[in-house]
Scaffold this motif. Structure first.
Motif, PDB file in Angstrom:
ATOM      1  N   ARG A 118      61.111  39.485 -38.565  1.00 53.26           N
ATOM      2  CA  ARG A 118      61.328  40.922 -39.325  1.00 53.26           C
ATOM      3  C   ARG A 118      61.468  41.885 -38.313  1.00 53.26           C
ATOM      4  N   CYS A 119      62.335  42.395 -37.766  1.00 56.17           N
ATOM      5  CA  CYS A 119      62.320  43.418 -36.890  1.00 56.17           C
ATOM      6  C   CYS A 119      61.612  43.199 -35.571  1.00 56.17           C
TER       7      CYS A 119
ATOM      8  N   PRO B 226      60.233  46.953 -41.190  1.00 57.95           N
ATOM      9  CA  PRO B 226      61.133  46.126 -40.499  1.00 57.95           C
ATOM     10  C   PRO B 226      62.411  47.304 -40.546  1.00 57.95           C
ATOM     11  N   SER B 463      77.814  50.351 -49.599  1.00 58.06           N
ATOM     12  CA  SER B 463      76.723  49.533 -49.593  1.00 58.06           C
ATOM     13  C   SER B 463      76.322  49.520 -51.135  1.00 58.06           C
ATOM     14  N   ALA B 467      71.447  45.091 -53.872  1.00 57.74           N
ATOM     15  CA  ALA B 467      71.434  43.924 -53.025  1.00 57.74           C
ATOM     16  C   ALA B 467      70.297  44.609 -52.097  1.00 57.74           C
ATOM     17  N   LEU B 468      70.435  46.013 -51.996  1.00 60.73           N
ATOM     18  CA  LEU B 468      69.304  46.543 -50.979  1.00 60.73           C
ATOM     19  C   LEU B 468      68.012  46.127 -51.558  1.00 60.73           C
ATOM     20  N   PHE B 471      66.863  43.153 -51.087  1.00 61.65           N
ATOM     21  CA  PHE B 471      66.457  42.866 -49.579  1.00 61.65           C
ATOM     22  C   PHE B 471      64.909  43.192 -49.426  1.00 61.65           C
ATOM     23  N   TYR B 472      64.626  44.392 -50.049  1.00 62.61           N
ATOM     24  CA  TYR B 472      63.220  44.927 -49.684  1.00 62.61           C
ATOM     25  C   TYR B 472      62.088  44.075 -50.452  1.00 62.61           C
ATOM     26  N   ASP B 474      62.499  40.850 -51.433  1.00 54.13           N
ATOM     27  CA  ASP B 474      62.276  39.785 -50.587  1.00 54.13           C
ATOM     28  C   ASP B 474      61.234  39.689 -49.649  1.00 54.13           C
ATOM     29  N   PHE B 475      61.305  40.890 -48.907  1.00 56.54           N
ATOM     30  CA  PHE B 475      60.766  41.149 -47.889  1.00 56.54           C
ATOM     31  C   PHE B 475      58.954  41.123 -48.248  1.00 56.54           C
ATOM     32  N   ASP B 478      57.828  37.888 -49.453  1.00 57.69           N
ATOM     33  CA  ASP B 478      57.608  36.974 -48.492  1.00 57.69           C
ATOM     34  C   ASP B 478      56.180  37.325 -47.642  1.00 57.69           C
TER      35      ASP B 478
END
Ligand SMILES: Cc1cc2nc3c(=O)[nH]c(=O)nc-3n(C[C@H](O)[C@H](O)[C@H](O)COP(=O)(O)O)c2cc1C
Ligand code: SF4
Ligand code: FES
Lengths: 159, 559
Positions: A118-119, B226, B463, B467-468, B471-472, B474-475, B478
């Protein structure tokens, strides 16, 4: 035990008198071997006088640490926001198909390990991937085989 | 016998600074080469060696010097080299390789050193010139990033030549700790790590707790967002500024030792910081009786290991202690009970990098930048679909429009701006219709986002917002440490619902459920990670609910 050959003991010796040093010691072992194996974790725990369970608690909590030997070249594909927006998923897919492995796996010949991170802080160069500390910016899927070959050649020369 | 005068002189920062200044002034030409992670990866190491070689071959090493600097801000255009020749306008070259660099030396630097008056850049080099008159450069206000890109971060003397450690001297020799706290309070500086708490107030709280045996100052260099790299660039480009800020903080709150906690993913930042600390020790700026005063202080570095949650201060403390990085409830706050149960003050990298400037130039000067409640400047990592993606610094209160369209040069490829995202996985979106919104803590909060640490992601009209948001989420799912149920379970459920919606299988009631879980997570999670994780979803739902409903099975498709 032969202290010279024992990475866990040496590292433990170096760090045990310092405070807040477990993670640093683990970094050092991984820096030498590429992962923290069971024997090294045992030796470290003993030398630093920390329960082995505690060492594993830490090892398994932090993504950075590897418990088994990765391939010779560790490929980190960035999945941070900037790289996500610039389509790094396609680069990752290409790595997967070229190598025939999923993220978190190594190739059977032991040459490559594929992982996502991640980055790496090079968002200006997105999409980015890093191979053994070398950063590749402005990646395209087409560059993937080129980079893989570059590393294969380098390993051949070494051998 | 050691000559005391001689010794004092050797360690006197004014003396070191003056010697360095005299040395710099001898040169007619200064070639600044970006030597940060970005440009290094594009090959700047080789270019630096090449330039040095060419200078030597032409016996010009006495006339021109090469400075390997920190980030110049435009990594996407790297490797970057800025040529400064006395009496001539500075020229910035971009996207260089060995051949072009050779041509620059032969067709620009060498002739320019021999000629009087302005020097014209040869036609063949024109495509490599990046105009310094671009709004990207002229519209910025560099306070924190002033040195990055113009000094060698590995040379403490150069930092001193640019006023380094003068603020520390001022604090130690002419101010009481209380006066330092007052000055920072008066400046209105707020934490740059995300929370935005008044730095002066935090120091006041930390100073009030008596130092029984130990008290710590901790620099948070975990930079978890990120897609952001402000702190990396500061540590790589001007590490002494952060160390000096930490030393002043230590003096103000009565800390006995300092800790830098830096992400393991930033090896160059760690290396530069290590070198800077060693240089301080050699110059007696760390250790006992610093600058001949009663102030004694030492610092050490500890590395992260790839866990976003370790940016949260209590998790960070656990991580330094060598444990799993799980947060704990506050209070007690670290200022009362922190590292090894001792009072500890946690400050972000950029926060500390502001300190020396405030002490030297005054709280009023600092407060002259920004808005009523957000003072000073802020460094942003401007990325995503924007022409000039890079690291920028602007006064607080600068509008999104100025940042994206002027400094950033707008959205490329003829696309239109849709929104800007701030605050990373804890933040939200600012839709294009709010372009004139000034960027400051309050306004961002009002619109459902946060300042965060400084990531600004430009999103174009192609965009997909669902989905955006996914994405966040998901992060954060996790990265959840799993300690408390609302975050551990709620996050997973939200993600499943989002996935279902994204695959076109969601129903209206799923949207309702999504909002409900989000609400519960915000209220019941233990730490900031869980409390803010729903923000990207809630914020995109607020402004782009259409995009969600269009994906529903029973949703109405609008044209
Ligand atoms: C999940 C989470 C992640 C965080 N990550 C960071 C970070 O990467 N860097 C940082 O400085 N602060 C981070 N913070 C904020 C810190 O807890 C803390 O407030 C900050 O370091 C204080 O410094 P400041 O007052 O100078 O901003 C994070 C907070 C949370 C809840
Ligand atoms: S909110 Fe999430 S990250 Fe924070 S303590 Fe709870 S489970 Fe861990
Ligand atoms: S998002 Fe990929 S380097 Fe930052």
């Amino acid at each position: 035990m032969d202290n010279d050959a024992c990475l866990g003991c040496q590292t433990g010796d170096k760090w045990r008198r310092k405070r807040g040093s477990l993670i640093m010691a683990l970094h050092e072992i991984q820096g030498v071997k590429g992962y923290v194996g069971w024997q090294d974790a045992m030796d470290l725990a003993k030398t630093m006088n920390i329960p082995l369970a505690r060492v594993y608690e830490v090892l398994t909590f932090y993504n950075f640490f590897k418990l088994v030997a990765p391939g010779k070249a560790v490929i980190s594909v960035c999945t941070g926001t900037a790289c996500f927006l610039k389509g790094n998923d396609k680069v990752l897919e290409r790595f997967k198909s070229e190598l025939g492995i999923k993220e978190g796996e190594s190739t059977p010949d032991g040459l490559f390990h594929l992982q996502v991170v991640r980055c790496v802080g090079c968002c200006g160069l997105a999409p980015v991937c890093v191979v053994n500390g070398r950063t590749y910016g402005r990646m395209t899927p087409e560059q993937v085989p080129v980079i893989l070959n570059e590393w294969r050649e380098a390993f051949k020369e070494e051998a | 016998m050691v000559d005391m005068d001689e010794l004092n002189k050797r360690f006197d920062i004014h003396n070191i600074a003056n010697n360095k200044l005299a040395e710099i002034e001898k040169y007619k030409c200064h070639i600044y080469c970006c030597h940060s992670t970005g440009c290094k990866s594009s090959g700047s190491d080789d270019l630096i060696a090449l330039i040095k070689q060419i200078l030597e071959e032409n016996s010009l090493s006495e006339e021109a010097r090469v400075v390997a600097t920190g980030c110049m801000g435009l990594c996407a255009q790297g490797p970057l080299i800025r040529v400064e020749i006395n009496g001539k306008k500075d020229v910035l070259f971009k996207r260089l390789d060995a051949n072009t660099t050779k041509t620059i030396m032969e067709k620009y630097v060498l002739p320019a050193l021999k000629s009087e008056g302005e020097m014209v850049v040869a036609d063949e080099l024109k495509p490599y010139v990046l105009s310094l008159d671009l709004p990207f450069f002229t519209k910025q206000e560099k306070v924190v990033l002033k040195n990055a890109g113009s000094i060698d971060p590995e040379d403490i003397a150069e930092y001193m030549a640019h006023g380094g450690y003068l603020a520390l001297e001022k604090a130690l020799k002419t101010m009481t700790p209380q006066q330092v706290v007052e000055e920072i309070k008066k400046s209105g500086l707020r934490g740059r790590g995300g929370g935005g708490f008044s730095t002066g107030m935090k120091w006041e709280l930390a100073a009030k707790v008596p130092t029984v045996d130990e008290k710590f100052i901790i620099c948070n260099g975990d930079e978890g967002d990120p897609g952001a790299y402000m702190d990396r660039s500061i540590l790589e480009g001007d590490p002494h500024a952060v160390i000096e800020g930490m030393m002043i903080a230590a003096y103000a709150i009565g800390a006995t030792a300092g800790w830098f906690y830096v992400r393991a993913e930033y090896p160059l930042a760690v290396e530069r910081l290590q070198k800077a600390i060693q240089a301080c020790k050699r110059n007696r700026l760390l250790g006992n009786n610093i600058m001949g005063t009663n102030f004694s202080f030492n610092v050490d570095i500890r590395l992260g290991a790839g866990a976003f949650v370790c940016g949260e201060e209590t998790a960070l403390i656990h991580s330094i202690e060598g444990a799993r990085g799980t947060p704990r409830p506050r209070p007690p706050y670290p200022t009362n009970k922190g590292l090894w149960e001792k009072p500890s003050c946690v400050n972000n990298v950029e926060t500390l990098a502001n300190i020396s400037k405030i002490l030297l130039k005054g709280a009023d000067w600092f407060a002259s930048f920004g808005t009523e409640t957000s003072k000073g400047t802020k460094v942003f990592a401007l990325t995503g679909q924007v022409e000039h993606s890079g690291l920028i610094e602007v006064p607080m209160g600068t509008t999104i429009n100025e940042i994206v369209n002027e400094i950033g040069g707008g959205v490329p490829e003829g696309k239109k701006l849709k929104a800007v995202q701030s605050g990373g996985p804890s933040g939200g979106v600012i839709p294009a219709q709010h372009m004139n919104m000034p960027v400051c803590y309050e306004e961002l909060k009002k619109i459902g986002s946060i300042m965060g640490s400084g990531g600004l992601i430009v999103i174009d009209d192609s965009s997909d917002m669902v989905a955006l948001a996914k994405f966040y989420l998901d992060f954060t799912v996790d990265e959840s440490c799993g300690k408390c149920a609302p975050c551990r379970i709620g996050g997973k459920q939200m993600l499943m619902l989002l996935d279902k919606i994204n695959r076109g299988r969601g129903k209206k009631k799923d949207l309702e459920l999504l909002k409900k879980i989000a609400d519960a997570m915000k209220k019941a999670s233990l730490c900031g990670l869980g409390q803010t994780a729903p923000n990207p979803v809630l914020s995109t739902l607020r402004f782009y609910e259409d995009e969600y409903t269009n994906k529903l099975l029973d949703g109405k498709v609008k044209e």
